[in-house]
Structure formats: structure tokens, C-alpha cells
Design a protein around this motif. Structure first.
Motif, PDB file in Angstrom:
ATOM      1  N   HIS A 203       0.824  -1.209   0.000  1.00 21.63           N
ATOM      2  CA  HIS A 203       0.000   0.000   0.000  1.00 21.63           C
ATOM      3  C   HIS A 203       0.860   1.262   0.000  1.00 21.63           C
ATOM      4  O   HIS A 203       0.537   2.254  -0.668  1.00 21.63           O
ATOM      5  N   GLU A 204       1.953   1.223   0.736  1.00 23.45           N
ATOM      6  CA  GLU A 204       2.846   2.386   0.801  1.00 23.45           C
ATOM      7  C   GLU A 204       3.441   2.718  -0.567  1.00 23.45           C
ATOM      8  O   GLU A 204       3.776   3.871  -0.837  1.00 23.45           O
ATOM      9  N   LYS A 205       3.540   1.704  -1.414  1.00 23.06           N
ATOM     10  CA  LYS A 205       4.092   1.902  -2.760  1.00 23.06           C
ATOM     11  C   LYS A 205       2.996   2.122  -3.799  1.00 23.06           C
ATOM     12  O   LYS A 205       3.270   2.152  -5.001  1.00 23.06           O
ATOM     13  N   GLY A 206       1.765   2.257  -3.320  1.00 26.20           N
ATOM     14  CA  GLY A 206       0.658   2.503  -4.232  1.00 26.20           C
ATOM     15  C   GLY A 206       0.097   1.252  -4.878  1.00 26.20           C
ATOM     16  O   GLY A 206      -0.670   1.343  -5.841  1.00 26.20           O
ATOM     17  N   HIS A 207       0.449   0.090  -4.345  1.00 26.26           N
ATOM     18  CA  HIS A 207      -0.051  -1.173  -4.894  1.00 26.26           C
ATOM     19  C   HIS A 207      -1.256  -1.647  -4.086  1.00 26.26           C
ATOM     20  O   HIS A 207      -1.388  -1.322  -2.903  1.00 26.26           O
ATOM     21  N   LYS A 208      -2.100  -2.464  -4.726  1.00 26.48           N
ATOM     22  CA  LYS A 208      -3.258  -3.045  -4.046  1.00 26.48           C
ATOM     23  C   LYS A 208      -3.276  -4.553  -4.284  1.00 26.48           C
ATOM     24  O   LYS A 208      -3.025  -5.012  -5.400  1.00 26.48           O
ATOM     25  N   VAL A 209      -3.598  -5.297  -3.234  1.00 26.65           N
ATOM     26  CA  VAL A 209      -3.507  -6.756  -3.277  1.00 26.65           C
ATOM     27  C   VAL A 209      -4.803  -7.363  -3.817  1.00 26.65           C
ATOM     28  O   VAL A 209      -5.887  -7.132  -3.276  1.00 26.65           O
ATOM     29  N   ALA A 210      -4.650  -8.174  -4.851  1.00 26.85           N
ATOM     30  CA  ALA A 210      -5.790  -8.888  -5.423  1.00 26.85           C
ATOM     31  C   ALA A 210      -6.021 -10.209  -4.711  1.00 26.85           C
ATOM     32  O   ALA A 210      -7.173 -10.616  -4.516  1.00 26.85           O
ATOM     33  N   ALA A 211      -4.943 -10.900  -4.335  1.00 22.58           N
ATOM     34  CA  ALA A 211      -5.127 -12.229  -3.772  1.00 22.58           C
ATOM     35  C   ALA A 211      -3.924 -12.668  -2.959  1.00 22.58           C
ATOM     36  O   ALA A 211      -2.787 -12.254  -3.210  1.00 22.58           O
ATOM     37  N   PHE A 212      -4.210 -13.508  -1.999  1.00 17.38           N
ATOM     38  CA  PHE A 212      -3.216 -14.326  -1.320  1.00 17.38           C
ATOM     39  C   PHE A 212      -3.469 -15.746  -1.784  1.00 17.38           C
ATOM     40  O   PHE A 212      -4.606 -16.229  -1.750  1.00 17.38           O
ATOM     41  N   ILE A 213      -2.437 -16.428  -2.253  1.00 14.44           N
ATOM     42  CA  ILE A 213      -2.589 -17.805  -2.725  1.00 14.44           C
ATOM     43  C   ILE A 213      -1.651 -18.703  -1.947  1.00 14.44           C
ATOM     44  O   ILE A 213      -0.492 -18.351  -1.702  1.00 14.44           O
ATOM     45  N   ALA A 214      -2.157 -19.856  -1.536  1.00  8.44           N
ATOM     46  CA  ALA A 214      -1.332 -20.813  -0.796  1.00  8.44           C
ATOM     47  C   ALA A 214      -1.833 -22.221  -1.044  1.00  8.44           C
ATOM     48  O   ALA A 214      -3.040 -22.462  -1.148  1.00  8.44           O
ATOM     49  N   GLU A 215      -0.882 -23.144  -1.175  1.00  7.48           N
ATOM     50  CA  GLU A 215      -1.236 -24.551  -1.095  1.00  7.48           C
ATOM     51  C   GLU A 215      -1.736 -24.792   0.327  1.00  7.48           C
ATOM     52  O   GLU A 215      -1.125 -24.337   1.287  1.00  7.48           O
ATOM     53  N   SER A 216      -2.832 -25.516   0.451  1.00  8.11           N
ATOM     54  CA  SER A 216      -3.383 -25.740   1.783  1.00  8.11           C
ATOM     55  C   SER A 216      -2.384 -26.456   2.684  1.00  8.11           C
ATOM     56  O   SER A 216      -2.360 -26.234   3.897  1.00  8.11           O
ATOM     57  N   LEU A 217      -1.573 -27.322   2.110  1.00 13.56           N
ATOM     58  CA  LEU A 217      -0.373 -27.874   2.744  1.00 13.56           C
ATOM     59  C   LEU A 217       0.727 -27.763   1.699  1.00 13.56           C
ATOM     60  O   LEU A 217       0.556 -28.238   0.573  1.00 13.56           O
ATOM     61  N   GLN A 218       1.840 -27.152   2.046  1.00 16.81           N
ATOM     62  CA  GLN A 218       2.901 -26.964   1.054  1.00 16.81           C
ATOM     63  C   GLN A 218       3.563 -28.294   0.728  1.00 16.81           C
ATOM     64  O   GLN A 218       4.057 -28.990   1.611  1.00 16.81           O
TER      65      GLN A 218
END
Length: 494
Positions: A203-218
Motif C-alpha cells: 500500500h505504501e508503494k501505491g499497490h493493491k492486493v488482489a489475492a493471497f494464494i497458498a497450497e493448503s499444505l505446502q
């Protein structure tokens, strides 16, 4: 019956001539030629049987007759694209949705896990109007360009590669080797706070997050099991930033964790992702995958004005096979088998941890299990070469296992779901003997232990271990690993 057309040497020569050189094979030192498979077993051109401990694609077992029959019968009748009405598509979507939380109600059928994750990103970008994505360190989400960008497991291998400015890498929630471990009072919050910090910096750099993605178990990250409550806390931060939570179930879904049908459900009933992706086991080896999301996200994607079309996604044959896989999981209680056999395998491996200094950690859920090998239990020095040595020695005894993680020192168990307690006994017995031989060659012994303040066991450092040659790199060859065991004169036999 054999499917071999050429001698093995000819097959290798033709592969080198016509297949891209970056397309690697298992056991490059001496690759195996597999011509048929059944259940949890694979057979080479000479009829030698191998126990398959790594094939999470053949979810209900190789060449399962119910799955084969369903695909063949539908293929004989009709296969076409999904722009024609067909009952298999809607029936399968209905059956699949019944395994998920109610709000995850809209399906998009595609052909691979990579295609599913790529579409999930498109859904998130369209719904939020944002571009940035937060991923986990050591994550792998697929091989297409958009996913290489969010797969540190891959892009860290690229020389001089620059990380995309719209991609932010969060700490892997690894309780054994990560920044916050089992002795931390609240690792779930600590790891989630790291995600929130990335959001604030974006946010400080003017960016906005669309998604967090994760394998439910890596998986490729080393069979990492995130602490309970982590996903809930991350989702709260991501939603407050206007983003979506994508759960990648490509490697761990369809009952593999035993207690639940989906691995994200391990976090608790109060956690529901906005998007779930699935692949690999969905078709038992047939190329099929799916993205499931909410009605709100699906409507936003539709309102973009661009029609979504996939020629083969959700075709009648794929859906017939998908239905058969669900039938087999239920009929043969494979989720229950994963719970029972997985628990048994974990207990056997825990016994090896008590016996062998090279075994640093045992972790997993159901038939998704990792054994991390270390040269030093205090410093957590990765036993990379030893892990590779074990893999090759097991192969010589007709057992197929792999090693992964950022240091390639985690033995990965993710076999077909028909894996049995007898199979677990055999594998662990062989690992026990191989570890004994390697440790004898290296002069390693179980050290005395001291109790730390939190009551856990801590290993006393053995000075002679610290003098052993070791590299943390991932480029160990079999020759390097065998140098560590050069004192072994006895060849293990099947």
C-alpha cells in the motif's frame, strides 16, 4: 501384456533427441521405464514391480477398473466440448459442490492444475480490480508464466531473474525450520502478521492486493503443515485489503488428509476460501482440473464482458471419469484409509526419529507425510546428500520415493490412496536399514538429550558432526551422496 515398443536404451535416445532437455525424468542416473501400473504398484519393461509412494495423481490407484470403465464407456458414446448441454457436466459440478462449503458453488472446469491456478488469478484480478499477489516462500503453483511469477520454488532457480514488483513473498509457515517454530507462543499470528506487513508495504508503494494464494499444505516446499488459525488470520488481513484468498488443493485434496475431504478444512469450520483450485487426483491421471468460487466472484468475472471458453474443460469423458473417482473414494472408504494408514505410517516414522540422528522431523496429515533429514538437530543442517542416497537405495529395492523442500532433504510420502499398512511396514523397514548403514558409515550416533525450558527435547551438538563435509545446495548428485557412505561395503539387496 507389455506396452514396450523399443528397448530402454532406444527410448532414452529418442527422448534425448525429440523431448525438450529441461524435461527431467525421475532417477536421471538410471531412469526407470514403466510400462503398466495397478493399484499402488508400477511395473517396468521386465515385469519388475515397484511400490509407488509418490504418485498423488493416481489418487484411487493406478488403472482403477471403475475409472477406466467410466472413461471408456463415455468415450465410446460421445466426447465433445462443453458448449453443448450434457448431464455429466452439471451432475459432476453438483457432486463436487456437495463436498465443499455452501458458498463455494460455481465451477469452472479446465485441464490442469496450472490452468486452474491461472484462471483463479484472473478471477481475483477481475473481482478486485487489483493486481498484486501474495504467495508463500518455496511455493509452487504451476508452469505457465503467470504462475512461475508467483512460485518461488521455481523463480528462485532462474539466474538473474527479477521478482515481479506485483508479487510479494510471505514467510512459509514452517513450524520446524521457519522463523516462528513450535516453541513460539502463537506462530499462526506471527506468520499472519508477516502477510499483513507485506500488504502495508504494498500500500505504501501505491499497490493493491488482489489475492493471497497458498497450497493448503505446502508440498514442493517440504510437506509443510501450517499452524491452525493461520489461514483465518491471513484471510482477515487480505479481505480488509480488498483481496481474495485462493486455496490451492491441487496436490492435497480429495480426502488425502484423512480427517477432511479438503486440506483447507484442517484450519477449522470457520475458514472458507474465496476460490479453491483442484487438479491431479481429480481425474486419477486423466487431464482434468477445476476452479470453484462464490457466486459474487463468478458474476464479476462475467460482467467483465469477456466470454470464458475452454474447449476440453468439462467434456463428457472427463466428467464421467471425475464422477467415477468420487464413487471410488466413497465406495472404498479411501479417505478413511488415508486417515488410518497415514497415522500408522507417521507412528512408524516417529519411531525412526527416536532411533536415527539423521531424522529431524516427522510431519503430515493422512497420506501426506514428510520426514525431514538433518545432519544436526540443533543447527538443522540439511542432510541433502543423505536424502538423495536413500531415494536411490530405495529404488534399487523397488520402492519409489522422492525428496523435496528448499534443501531437497525432505522424504515425501504421497502415495495412491489404496496404500496399505503392509506397504508402510515395508518402506519404513527399508529406510531403517539404509539409515543405519549411512549413519554407521558417517560415525553418527544418537546423542544424549537435554530438556529445554518448554519441555521439548534438544539435541546436544556432537563435535565430529560439524566437521563433516556438507553443502546446503540442491545440486547434489548420487555420486556426492555416496561419498558420504563410501565405507559401506555391503550392497543392499531387494
Amino acid at each position: 501384456m507389455t506396452a514396450e515398443m523399443f528397448p530402454k536404451e532406444k527410448t532414452i535416445d529418442l527422448r534425448k533427441k525429440h523431448i525438450g532437455p529441461s524435461c527431467k525424468v525421475f532417477f536421471s542416473h538410471d531412469p526407470i521405464k514403466i510400462v503398466r501400473a495397478k493399484g499402488q504398484y508400477m511395473f517396468d519393461e521386465n515385469g519388475v514391480r515397484y511400490l509407488d509412494c509418490i504418485n498423488n495423481v493416481a489418487h484411487v490407484g493406478h488403472s482403477h477398473p471403475m475409472v477406466v470403465k467410466a472413461g471408456a464407456e463415455q468415450m465410446e458414446l460421445l466426447n465433445t466440448n462443453s458448449r453443448f448441454l450434457h448431464d455429466n457436466l452439471v451432475q459432476y459440478a453438483q457432486r463436487l459442490q456437495a463436498t465443499l462449503p455452501e458458498k463455494l458453488s460455481v465451477c469452472y472446469f479446465v485441464n490442469s492444475g496450472s490452468e486452474a491456478n491461472d484462471l483463479a488469478l484472473r478471477l481475483a484480478w477481475e473481482y478486485t480490480g487489483h493486481k498484486d499477489v501474495i504467495t508463500l516462500d518455496n511455493a509452487y503453483h504451476g508452469h505457465v508464466s503467470s504462475l512461475i511469477n508467483i512460485s518461488p520454488y521455481k523463480f528462485h532457480q532462474l539466474a538473474n531473474a527479477e521478482q515481479s514488483k506485483s508479487v510479494h513473498v510471505a514467510l512459509s509457515p514452517d513450524l520446524y525450520r521457519g522463523n516462528y517454530r513450535q516453541d513460539h507462543p502463537d506462530p499462526a499470528t506471527a506468520y499472519a502478521d508477516d502477510v499483513n506487513n507485506l500488504i502495508q508495504k504494498a500500500h505504501e508503494k501505491g499497490h493493491k492486493v488482489a489475492a493471497f494464494i497458498a497450497e493448503s499444505l505446502q508440498s514442493c516446499g517440504g510437506q509443510v503443515i501450517p499452524p491452525a488459525g493461520y489461514f483465518q488470520k491471513v484471510a482477515q488481513h487480505v479481505h480488509q485489503a480488498g483481496g481474495l484468498f485462493i486455496a490451492d488443493e491441487v496436490q492435497v485434496g480429495f480426502g488425502r488428509v484423512g480427517t477432511h475431504f479438503w486440506a483447507f478444512q484442517l484450519q477449522g469450520e470457520d475458514f472458507v476460501p474465496d476460490i479453491v483450485t483442484m487438479g491431479k487426483p481429480i481425474g486419477n491421471g486423466h487431464p482434468m482440473s477445476c476452479v470453484v468460487t462464490t457466486r459474487e466472484v463468478a458474476e464479476a468475472f462475467k460482467n467483465s464482458g469477456m466470454e470464458y471458453f475452454n474447449t476440453f474443460g468439462g467434456n463428457p469423458v472427463s466428467c464421467a471419469i471425475g464422477l467415477a473417482v468420487l464413487d471410488v473414494i466413497e465406495k472404498e472408504d479411501l479417505q478413511g484409509n488415508a486417515l488410518r494408514v497415514g497415522g500408522y505410517l507417521m507412528r512408524l516414522l516417529e519411531q525412526q526419529k527416536e532411533k536415527h540422528p539423521l531424522v529431524g522431523d516427522i510431519r503430515g496429515r493422512g497420506l501426506f507425510v514428510g520426514a525431514e533429514l538433518v545432519r544436526d538437530r540443533v543447527k538443522l543442517t540439511p542432510a541433502t546428500a543423505e536424502a538423495q542416497d536413500i531415494i536411490y537405495k530405495l529404488k534399487e529395492q523397488h520402492i519409489l520415493l522422492s525428496a523435496d523442500g528448499p534443501h531437497r532433504n525432505v522424504l515425501k510420502f504421497k502415495p495412491p490412496m489404496c496404500f496399505s499398512e503392509e506397504d508402510a511396514d515395508m518402506v519404513v523397514e527399508k529406510i531403517d536399514q539404509i539409515l543405519t548403514d549411512i549413519e554407521k558409515a558417517l560415525g553418527l550416533q544418537m546423542p544424549s538429550t537435554v530438556h529445554t525450558e518448554n519441555g521439548s527435547h534438544k539435541r546436544n551438538v556432537q563435535p565430529e558432526e560439524n566437521g563433516c563435509h556438507h553443502s546446503n545446495g540442491i545440486g547434489h548428485s548420487r555420486d556426492t551422496s555416496q561419498q558420504h557412505a563410501s565405507q559401506q561395503n555391503k550392497r543392499l539387496r531387494p
